[in-house]
Design an enzyme around this catalytic site. Structure first.
Site, PDB file in Angstrom:
ATOM      1  N   TYR A  61      40.515 -33.787  46.817  1.00  0.00           N
ATOM      2  CA  TYR A  61      41.900 -33.809  47.286  1.00  0.00           C
ATOM      3  C   TYR A  61      42.127 -34.929  48.301  1.00  0.00           C
ATOM      4  O   TYR A  61      43.044 -35.748  48.159  1.00  0.00           O
ATOM      5  CB  TYR A  61      42.319 -32.462  47.911  1.00  0.00           C
ATOM      6  CG  TYR A  61      43.566 -32.656  48.731  1.00  0.00           C
ATOM      7  CD1 TYR A  61      44.806 -32.682  48.109  1.00  0.00           C
ATOM      8  CD2 TYR A  61      43.497 -32.945  50.099  1.00  0.00           C
ATOM      9  CE1 TYR A  61      45.964 -32.958  48.827  1.00  0.00           C
ATOM     10  CE2 TYR A  61      44.639 -33.224  50.823  1.00  0.00           C
ATOM     11  CZ  TYR A  61      45.865 -33.229  50.187  1.00  0.00           C
ATOM     12  OH  TYR A  61      46.984 -33.531  50.885  1.00  0.00           O
ATOM     13  N   ASP A 107      46.436 -29.553  45.585  1.00  0.00           N
ATOM     14  CA  ASP A 107      46.158 -28.662  46.712  1.00  0.00           C
ATOM     15  C   ASP A 107      46.802 -27.318  46.371  1.00  0.00           C
ATOM     16  O   ASP A 107      47.266 -27.112  45.250  1.00  0.00           O
ATOM     17  CB  ASP A 107      46.723 -29.245  48.019  1.00  0.00           C
ATOM     18  CG  ASP A 107      48.226 -29.139  48.069  1.00  0.00           C
ATOM     19  OD1 ASP A 107      48.861 -29.145  46.997  1.00  0.00           O
ATOM     20  OD2 ASP A 107      48.789 -29.059  49.176  1.00  0.00           O
ATOM     21  N   GLU A 141      45.232 -35.978  57.013  1.00  0.00           N
ATOM     22  CA  GLU A 141      44.822 -35.206  55.841  1.00  0.00           C
ATOM     23  C   GLU A 141      43.702 -34.220  56.173  1.00  0.00           C
ATOM     24  O   GLU A 141      43.708 -33.084  55.701  1.00  0.00           O
ATOM     25  CB  GLU A 141      44.388 -36.136  54.707  1.00  0.00           C
ATOM     26  CG  GLU A 141      45.535 -36.893  54.052  1.00  0.00           C
ATOM     27  CD  GLU A 141      46.586 -35.979  53.445  1.00  0.00           C
ATOM     28  OE1 GLU A 141      46.276 -34.801  53.181  1.00  0.00           O
ATOM     29  OE2 GLU A 141      47.718 -36.433  53.243  1.00  0.00           O
TER      30      GLU A 141
END
Length: 327
Positions: free
Chosen positions: A124, A142, A41
DNA sequence: AACTCGGGGAC
DNA sequence: GTCCCAGAGTT
């Protein structure tokens, strides 16, 4: 808000079954290890999937566990990050790993709220890790999700509205898959320009169907011309380290900069283009003026190119050395 | 809300 | 060439 409960449930099922059939086979989709999800991520922040795939594998080979990462040198992490950009991500990864090992016995926090406290984990990334690795029903937003939602509702959602709209849509049984499905749709079907609406599994819910214009901001682009000195001695090349307090890429290594005006007496080996944020550089790589010009080599460090993988080079330095076929 | 931070791949 | 990407942190 805009959809009834029944419609939302239909949409979830349509999206999830599409995702079951069409999800790309990506390395981080073969694990639920929160450490590995975290690395993926962070690496994916503002960085395309295609670029990340190999770098993700290499990074985990070098730092296979959070404990290895926690006890590594910062320069080693930066070296593994070289060329990926946004180097604060790498520094934050390492410092957060140290915190997790010191304060949580090496176990990644398992809720979005707790993850959020770690350096480099924003709203996020906390939601992504929590939903994918721990099944927490928390929605992500996102760039992909924002665009999909904007087209779905035919209007730009502002601030907090994006998060509440995404959360209302979330599938509570499979939050990780649903989040990834929304992003997958945005990345492969509901793309910024020329969306492939005929392939979209949720087009019958969409108020836009491709008419939505995505108008991006246009930051002013500057252009600069710059010259770097390429001087070799045996298997070594002369490099310099950027200042520790430099705002841009501190502590990273690059070639010595040289004056452009003197180019008439220094041979240009080659030139290339390179963009850093909003500046487009025209880069000239030049050789030393004479074989023993002191001013060309009285500062810097001779670095053996066999050890280049241990050195945090800037992306531009890496590009130059590759072009020169030194690495 | 507006900036800054890297780099590259698709077009 | 331009656009923009599985954002975070600062102001």
């Amino acid at each position: 808000m805009a959809f009834s409960n029944k419609k939302r449930q239909e949409l979830r099922q349509a999206l999830l079954s599409w995702y079951n059939e069409n999800a790309r086979d990506l390395p981080w989709r073969h694990t639920r290890d929160p450490y590995r999800i975290w690395i993926s991520e962070v690496m994916l922040q503002q960085t395309r999937v295609a670029v990340v795939i190999d770098r993700y594998r290499q990074f985990l080979e070098r730092f296979p566990t959070i404990r290895v990462l926690a006890r590594s040198r910062e320069s080693a992490v930066l070296a593994a990050w070289s060329g990926l950009g946004y180097y604060r991500r790498a520094r934050n990864l390492r410092s957060a790993a140290k915190v997790v090992v010191r304060d949580h016995k090496g176990a990644m926090p398992s809720s979005a709220d707790a993850l959020r406290k770690l350096a480099g984990i924003g709203r996020y990334t906390a939601a992504a890790i929590a939903s994918i690795a721990f099944d927490e029903p928390v929605a992500v937003v996102d760039g992909n999700v924002e665009r999909v939602l904007a087209r779905l509702h035919c209007r730009q959602l502002a601030g907090e509205q994006r998060w509440s709209t995404s959360q209302e849509l979330l599938d509570l049984e499979r939050p990780g898959d649903f989040n990834q499905a929304m992003m997958e749709l945005g990345a492969t079907v509901c793309i910024p320009a020329n969306p492939r609406c005929s392939d979209c599994p949720i087009r019958k819910f969409c108020r836009t169907r491709g008419r939505g214009k995505v108008h991006g901001r246009k930051p002013r682009q500057h252009r600069r011309e710059i010259a770097y000195l390429l001087v070799r001695r045996g298997k070594s090349v002369l490099l310099v380290r950027r200042a520790a307090d430099h705002g841009l890429m501190p502590n990273m290594w690059e070639l010595p900069e040289t004056q452009l005006r003197k180019n008439n007496v220094k041979p240009i080996i080659f030139s290339l283009s390179h963009s850093i944020t909003t500046t487009n550089y025209k880069v000239h790589v030049v050789g030393p003026r004479t074989r023993s010009a002191r001013s060309d080599r009285d500062s810097g460090t001779w670095v053996n190119m066999a050890r280049v993988s241990d050195i945090p080079l800037t992306g531009l330095a890496r590009k130059i050395l590759r072009r020169a076929e030194i690495i």
